[in-house]
Scaffold this motif. Structure first.
Motif, mmCIF file in Angstrom:
data_model
loop_
_atom_site.group_PDB
_atom_site.id
_atom_site.type_symbol
_atom_site.label_atom_id
_atom_site.label_comp_id
_atom_site.label_asym_id
_atom_site.label_seq_id
_atom_site.Cartn_x
_atom_site.Cartn_y
_atom_site.Cartn_z
ATOM 1 N N ARG A 1 0.802 -1.239 0.000
ATOM 2 C CA ARG A 1 0.000 0.000 0.000
ATOM 3 C C ARG A 1 0.833 1.288 0.000
ATOM 4 N N ILE A 2 2.029 1.212 -0.530
ATOM 5 C CA ILE A 2 2.884 2.398 -0.644
ATOM 6 C C ILE A 2 2.936 2.796 -2.116
ATOM 7 N N THR A 3 2.783 4.103 -2.388
ATOM 8 C CA THR A 3 2.769 4.572 -3.775
ATOM 9 C C THR A 3 3.928 5.508 -4.114
ATOM 10 N N GLY A 4 4.777 5.792 -3.149
ATOM 11 C CA GLY A 4 5.930 6.652 -3.403
ATOM 12 C C GLY A 4 7.045 6.341 -2.426
ATOM 13 N N ALA A 5 8.283 6.658 -2.829
ATOM 14 C CA ALA A 5 9.420 6.345 -1.971
ATOM 15 C C ALA A 5 10.509 7.395 -2.087
ATOM 16 N N THR A 6 11.144 7.636 -0.956
ATOM 17 C CA THR A 6 12.361 8.430 -0.884
ATOM 18 C C THR A 6 13.447 7.497 -0.379
ATOM 19 N N ILE A 7 14.537 7.412 -1.120
ATOM 20 C CA ILE A 7 15.650 6.550 -0.745
ATOM 21 C C ILE A 7 16.845 7.448 -0.437
ATOM 22 N N ASP A 8 17.264 7.432 0.808
ATOM 23 C CA ASP A 8 18.394 8.248 1.251
ATOM 24 C C ASP A 8 19.651 7.382 1.252
ATOM 25 N N LEU A 9 20.516 7.628 0.284
ATOM 26 C CA LEU A 9 21.749 6.857 0.121
ATOM 27 C C LEU A 9 22.979 7.663 0.528
ATOM 28 N N ARG A 10 22.784 8.743 1.254
ATOM 29 C CA ARG A 10 23.907 9.628 1.575
ATOM 30 C C ARG A 10 24.947 8.995 2.488
ATOM 31 N N ALA A 11 24.595 7.906 3.182
ATOM 32 C CA ALA A 11 25.566 7.216 4.042
ATOM 33 C C ALA A 11 26.048 5.906 3.426
ATOM 34 N N VAL A 12 25.829 5.731 2.130
ATOM 35 C CA VAL A 12 26.264 4.518 1.439
ATOM 36 C C VAL A 12 27.723 4.671 1.020
ATOM 37 N N THR A 13 28.506 3.634 1.309
ATOM 38 C CA THR A 13 29.942 3.666 1.030
ATOM 39 C C THR A 13 30.355 2.820 -0.162
ATOM 40 N N PHE A 14 29.474 1.915 -0.615
ATOM 41 C CA PHE A 14 29.757 1.075 -1.772
ATOM 42 C C PHE A 14 28.447 0.798 -2.483
ATOM 43 N N PHE A 15 28.473 0.822 -3.826
ATOM 44 C CA PHE A 15 27.251 0.697 -4.623
ATOM 45 C C PHE A 15 27.616 0.001 -5.913
ATOM 46 N N ASP A 16 27.080 -1.210 -6.141
ATOM 47 C CA ASP A 16 27.476 -1.959 -7.329
ATOM 48 C C ASP A 16 26.318 -2.115 -8.311
ATOM 49 N N SER A 17 26.502 -2.971 -9.307
ATOM 50 C CA SER A 17 25.480 -3.135 -10.354
ATOM 51 C C SER A 17 24.173 -3.702 -9.813
ATOM 52 N N ALA A 18 24.234 -4.535 -8.796
ATOM 53 C CA ALA A 18 23.000 -5.042 -8.187
ATOM 54 C C ALA A 18 22.224 -3.904 -7.538
ATOM 55 N N ALA A 19 22.941 -2.966 -6.942
ATOM 56 C CA ALA A 19 22.303 -1.794 -6.337
ATOM 57 C C ALA A 19 21.680 -0.908 -7.411
ATOM 58 N N ILE A 20 22.375 -0.732 -8.529
ATOM 59 C CA ILE A 20 21.823 0.040 -9.644
ATOM 60 C C ILE A 20 20.536 -0.613 -10.137
ATOM 61 N N HIS A 21 20.566 -1.915 -10.293
ATOM 62 C CA HIS A 21 19.381 -2.642 -10.743
ATOM 63 C C HIS A 21 18.215 -2.440 -9.770
ATOM 64 N N THR A 22 18.499 -2.411 -8.484
ATOM 65 C CA THR A 22 17.455 -2.174 -7.486
ATOM 66 C C THR A 22 16.840 -0.793 -7.663
ATOM 67 N N LEU A 23 17.654 0.222 -7.916
ATOM 68 C CA LEU A 23 17.104 1.569 -8.145
ATOM 69 C C LEU A 23 16.227 1.599 -9.389
ATOM 70 N N ILE A 24 16.640 0.912 -10.436
ATOM 71 C CA ILE A 24 15.827 0.862 -11.654
ATOM 72 C C ILE A 24 14.489 0.186 -11.369
ATOM 73 N N ARG A 25 14.516 -0.906 -10.612
ATOM 74 C CA ARG A 25 13.266 -1.586 -10.235
ATOM 75 C C ARG A 25 12.375 -0.669 -9.409
ATOM 76 N N LEU A 26 12.961 0.097 -8.503
ATOM 77 C CA LEU A 26 12.170 1.022 -7.692
ATOM 78 C C LEU A 26 11.584 2.145 -8.545
ATOM 79 N N ALA A 27 12.360 2.632 -9.519
ATOM 80 C CA ALA A 27 11.841 3.672 -10.421
ATOM 81 C C ALA A 27 10.666 3.142 -11.232
#
Length: 102
Positions: free
Chosen positions: A45-71
């Protein structure tokens, strides 16, 4: 959802307000933690999301894929606040100009 006990260098904590979730992510987002990020950002029942990644120290292709899925899940209602490292990875991958990137 807090994953800190399972992955000591990662946490994804969500806070729901109305029909929107804000997920604060810390540590490393990779193939072992990206599914937990997606799960934390997609409660029912959620229709919008804010993802705060400002404390992320490593971000790989799986993480990119997750952002695309969320978009795709939250068209027009996703906001992503990247750390400098995440911004660099997204720029290199060609996603630096996405409308959801703040």
């Amino acid at each position: 959802m807090d994953q800190e006990g399972q992955y000591p260098t990662f946490s994804a904590t969500g806070a729901v307000s109305g029909d929107r979730i804000t997920v604060t992510v810390t540590g490393e987002v990779d193939m072992s933690t990206a599914p937990a990020l997606f799960q934390a950002a997609t409660p029912e029942r959620i229709t919008g999301a804010t993802i705060d990644l400002r404390a992320v120290t490593f971000f790989d292709s799986a993480a990119i894929h997750t952002l695309i899925r969320l978009a795709e899940r939250y068209p027009g209602t996703l906001e992503v606040f990247p750390s400098d490292r995440v911004r660099r990875v997204l720029d290199i991958s060609g996603l630096g100009g996405q409308p959801w990137l703040r």
